[in-house]
Write a protein that holds these residues in place. Structure first.
Motif, PDB file in Angstrom:
ATOM      1  N   UNK A 144       0.801  -1.044   0.064  1.00  0.00           N
ATOM      2  CA  UNK A 144       0.134  -0.043   0.034  1.00  0.00           C
ATOM      3  C   UNK A 144       0.690   1.284  -0.093  1.00  0.00           C
ATOM      4  N   UNK A 145       1.167   1.639  -1.278  1.00  0.00           N
ATOM      5  CA  UNK A 145       2.390   2.788  -1.317  1.00  0.00           C
ATOM      6  C   UNK A 145       1.520   4.170  -1.951  1.00  0.00           C
ATOM      7  N   UNK A 146       0.075   4.073  -1.811  1.00  0.00           N
ATOM      8  CA  UNK A 146      -0.588   5.367  -2.253  1.00  0.00           C
ATOM      9  C   UNK A 146      -1.773   5.135  -1.411  1.00  0.00           C
ATOM     10  N   UNK A 147      -2.553   6.458  -1.131  1.00  0.00           N
ATOM     11  CA  UNK A 147      -3.959   6.628  -0.594  1.00  0.00           C
ATOM     12  C   UNK A 147      -4.695   5.480  -1.415  1.00  0.00           C
ATOM     13  N   UNK A 148      -5.522   4.766  -0.453  1.00  0.00           N
ATOM     14  CA  UNK A 148      -6.494   3.750  -0.792  1.00  0.00           C
ATOM     15  C   UNK A 148      -7.947   4.481  -0.706  1.00  0.00           C
ATOM     16  N   UNK A 149      -8.744   4.765  -1.913  1.00  0.00           N
ATOM     17  CA  UNK A 149      -9.857   5.178  -1.646  1.00  0.00           C
ATOM     18  C   UNK A 149     -11.100   4.222  -1.975  1.00  0.00           C
ATOM     19  N   UNK A 150     -12.066   3.998  -1.207  1.00  0.00           N
ATOM     20  CA  UNK A 150     -13.141   3.072  -1.512  1.00  0.00           C
ATOM     21  C   UNK A 150     -14.442   4.141  -2.090  1.00  0.00           C
ATOM     22  N   UNK A 151     -15.091   3.626  -3.027  1.00  0.00           N
ATOM     23  CA  UNK A 151     -16.139   3.972  -3.786  1.00  0.00           C
ATOM     24  C   UNK A 151     -17.251   3.223  -3.475  1.00  0.00           C
ATOM     25  N   UNK A 197      -7.496  10.999 -10.939  1.00  0.00           N
ATOM     26  CA  UNK A 197      -6.819  11.453  -9.829  1.00  0.00           C
ATOM     27  C   UNK A 197      -5.116  11.152 -10.128  1.00  0.00           C
ATOM     28  N   UNK A 198      -4.945  10.075 -11.043  1.00  0.00           N
ATOM     29  CA  UNK A 198      -3.548   9.908 -11.415  1.00  0.00           C
ATOM     30  C   UNK A 198      -3.111  10.992 -12.420  1.00  0.00           C
ATOM     31  N   UNK A 199      -3.801  11.497 -13.194  1.00  0.00           N
ATOM     32  CA  UNK A 199      -3.503  12.543 -14.170  1.00  0.00           C
ATOM     33  C   UNK A 199      -3.284  13.903 -13.626  1.00  0.00           C
ATOM     34  N   UNK A 200      -4.392  14.185 -12.464  1.00  0.00           N
ATOM     35  CA  UNK A 200      -4.293  15.423 -11.814  1.00  0.00           C
ATOM     36  C   UNK A 200      -3.499  15.735 -10.657  1.00  0.00           C
ATOM     37  N   UNK A 216      -1.445  10.116  -7.594  1.00  0.00           N
ATOM     38  CA  UNK A 216      -2.757   9.299  -7.687  1.00  0.00           C
ATOM     39  C   UNK A 216      -3.100   8.569  -6.355  1.00  0.00           C
ATOM     40  N   UNK A 217      -4.062   7.595  -6.618  1.00  0.00           N
ATOM     41  CA  UNK A 217      -4.611   6.705  -5.536  1.00  0.00           C
ATOM     42  C   UNK A 217      -5.107   5.518  -6.147  1.00  0.00           C
ATOM     43  N   UNK A 218      -5.151   4.502  -5.203  1.00  0.00           N
ATOM     44  CA  UNK A 218      -5.714   3.141  -5.525  1.00  0.00           C
ATOM     45  C   UNK A 218      -7.183   3.347  -5.324  1.00  0.00           C
ATOM     46  N   UNK A 219      -8.088   3.233  -6.344  1.00  0.00           N
ATOM     47  CA  UNK A 219      -9.437   3.543  -6.031  1.00  0.00           C
ATOM     48  C   UNK A 219     -10.193   2.107  -6.281  1.00  0.00           C
ATOM     49  N   UNK A 220     -10.954   2.045  -5.216  1.00  0.00           N
ATOM     50  CA  UNK A 220     -11.501   0.485  -5.120  1.00  0.00           C
ATOM     51  C   UNK A 220     -13.077   0.677  -5.523  1.00  0.00           C
ATOM     52  N   UNK A 258     -10.488  15.565  -4.061  1.00  0.00           N
ATOM     53  CA  UNK A 258      -9.292  16.460  -3.792  1.00  0.00           C
ATOM     54  C   UNK A 258      -9.772  17.560  -2.605  1.00  0.00           C
ATOM     55  N   UNK A 259     -10.877  18.192  -3.000  1.00  0.00           N
ATOM     56  CA  UNK A 259     -11.564  19.241  -2.158  1.00  0.00           C
ATOM     57  C   UNK A 259     -11.830  18.665  -0.726  1.00  0.00           C
ATOM     58  N   UNK A 260     -12.487  17.281  -0.576  1.00  0.00           N
ATOM     59  CA  UNK A 260     -12.957  17.021   0.531  1.00  0.00           C
ATOM     60  C   UNK A 260     -12.050  16.401   1.665  1.00  0.00           C
ATOM     61  N   UNK A 261     -10.850  15.717   0.981  1.00  0.00           N
ATOM     62  CA  UNK A 261     -10.044  14.870   1.617  1.00  0.00           C
ATOM     63  C   UNK A 261      -8.663  15.651   1.674  1.00  0.00           C
ATOM     64  N   UNK A 262      -8.460  16.773   2.212  1.00  0.00           N
ATOM     65  CA  UNK A 262      -7.003  17.254   2.118  1.00  0.00           C
ATOM     66  C   UNK A 262      -5.884  16.597   2.501  1.00  0.00           C
ATOM     67  N   UNK A 263      -5.703  15.836   3.369  1.00  0.00           N
ATOM     68  CA  UNK A 263      -4.818  14.959   3.738  1.00  0.00           C
ATOM     69  C   UNK A 263      -4.563  13.841   2.876  1.00  0.00           C
ATOM     70  N   UNK A 264      -5.677  13.126   2.301  1.00  0.00           N
ATOM     71  CA  UNK A 264      -5.551  12.173   1.302  1.00  0.00           C
ATOM     72  C   UNK A 264      -4.761  13.004   0.097  1.00  0.00           C
ATOM     73  N   UNK A 265      -5.110  14.156  -0.329  1.00  0.00           N
ATOM     74  CA  UNK A 265      -4.832  14.750  -1.485  1.00  0.00           C
ATOM     75  C   UNK A 265      -3.319  15.244  -1.497  1.00  0.00           C
ATOM     76  N   UNK A 266      -3.027  15.643  -0.204  1.00  0.00           N
ATOM     77  CA  UNK A 266      -1.478  15.917  -0.200  1.00  0.00           C
ATOM     78  C   UNK A 266      -0.668  14.681  -0.227  1.00  0.00           C
TER      79      UNK A 266
END
Length: 337
Positions: free
Chosen positions: A85-92, A117-120, A124-128, A319-327
């Motif tokens: 787990x080398x990137x933030x993990x985001x569950x949808x 997220x990877x492009x921006x 990026x993040x691992x999106x589940x 990105x707007x709602x999770x500033x810690x994850x965005x950082x």
């Protein structure tokens, strides 16, 4: 004596009606459900979890009308989780729209959000993809809690589809499109058919079809809003107890946007206010979907272009709602925080 006779007659009529309803169920409905379960492309199975009843088949791989569909060993659509787990993990979280029922793996909304997220961002993040077709808010709540133990997400976004207000074992049951009843037949058939007739009448599909109506959305939301809000509040509380950032993204109805405005804007506002009152971060603005045609199909699922637009909107919301994850995704370094 007349009262006793009337009661006896009523009992006889109800028992006779139940026998007739049971005969119809076993002779007509059940064979259809069993035939669907037996199809090679059926990627569901019974769940040991009584709150879920059914789930995706872990390890399933198939193709549906040329669209690839892979379910990993955890029972989630998409590839296996990264070993490290080398990137933030985001569950949808969500239902068939999140799952991407009409789309290939690479066109499903969670995957496209990961691409955005990877492009921006720098990393990026691992999106589940935790979406399961037919689940309503109460099942999505359970799915979140069960799968979080195995996936350890840093953040979770619930894509709240308006039909998630459907609720099992009530007159508002129906979003499962038969899946729930494939694995959990009704004990009494007559009340089930009465509820189904009422549901289809409100949806405008009594004579067939699947397309929703505005009246149906209002009926559904009005009938189960408090229970649904309680389920979402429970998701938020669970997330907080596990150190998971949590937010809700309300998906619009394409049907409501056909006139160039959002005909369900009042419902969106009420949903947002109710969730915000519970301390939940929520996005409920449909304006980005209004001016672009062909974003929804007749069943109110997102089309391919709809998924791409929703993914871009969702990535910005994350990105707007999770500033810690965005950082941690290096979004600030990429100039998009």
């Amino acid at each position: 004596m007349k009262i006793i006779g009337a009661v006896a007659m009523l009992i006889v009529l109800l028992v006779s009606a139940e026998i007739a309803a049971s005969a119809f169920y076993y002779l007509v409905v059940k064979p259809q459900l069993d035939a669907t379960k037996a199809e090679p492309g059926h990627y569901y199975r019974a769940s040991d979890n009584p709150r879920l009843v059914y789930e995706l088949i872990p390890g399933y791989r198939g193709s549906h009308d040329g669209r690839d569909l892979h379910i990993n060993s955890l029972g989630l659509r998409g590839p296996e989780l990264s070993a490290v787990k080398d990137r933030p993990r985001i569950a949808i979280l969500g239902d068939s729209v999140t799952f991407g029922i009409w789309h290939a793996d690479a066109e499903a909304l969670p995957h496209l959000t990961g691409v955005e997220l990877q492009n921006g961002c720098g990393r990026g993040a691992e999106v589940l993809n935790l979406g399961v077709p037919g689940y309503g808010a109460q099942e999505i709540r359970e799915q979140f809690q069960v799968k979080s133990a195995a996936t350890s997400p840093d953040a979770a976004v619930y894509l709240l589809n308006l039909n998630d207000f459907a609720r099992r074992e009530t007159p508002y049951e129906g979003a499962d499109a038969g899946l729930y009843r494939m694995y959990h037949p009704p004990l009494l058939k007559l009340p089930f058919f009465i509820r189904k007739v009422a549901y289809r009448f409100e949806k405008g599909t009594l004579l067939g079809g699947m397309n929703p109506t505005l009246q149906w959305y209002r009926w559904l939301i009005g009938g189960t809003s408090q229970q649904t809000f309680d389920d979402i509040a429970a998701m938020a509380a669970f997330a907080k107890s596990r150190g998971i950032s949590f937010a809700v993204f309300v998906l619009p109805s394409g049907l409501a946007l056909e006139g160039g405005t959002n005909a369900l804007a009042d419902e969106h506002k009420a949903i947002a206010e109710a969730l915000q009152a519970r301390g939940i971060t929520v996005a409920s603005d449909a304006s980005g979907f209004i001016s672009t045609p062909s974003l929804f199909d007749p069943t109110d699922h997102l089309t391919g272009p709809g998924n791409h637009l929703a993914a871009a909107e969702l990535a910005m919301f994350i990105r707007r709602s999770f500033p810690g994850v965005a950082a941690r995704m290096n979004c600030q370094a990429a100039g998009v925080q």
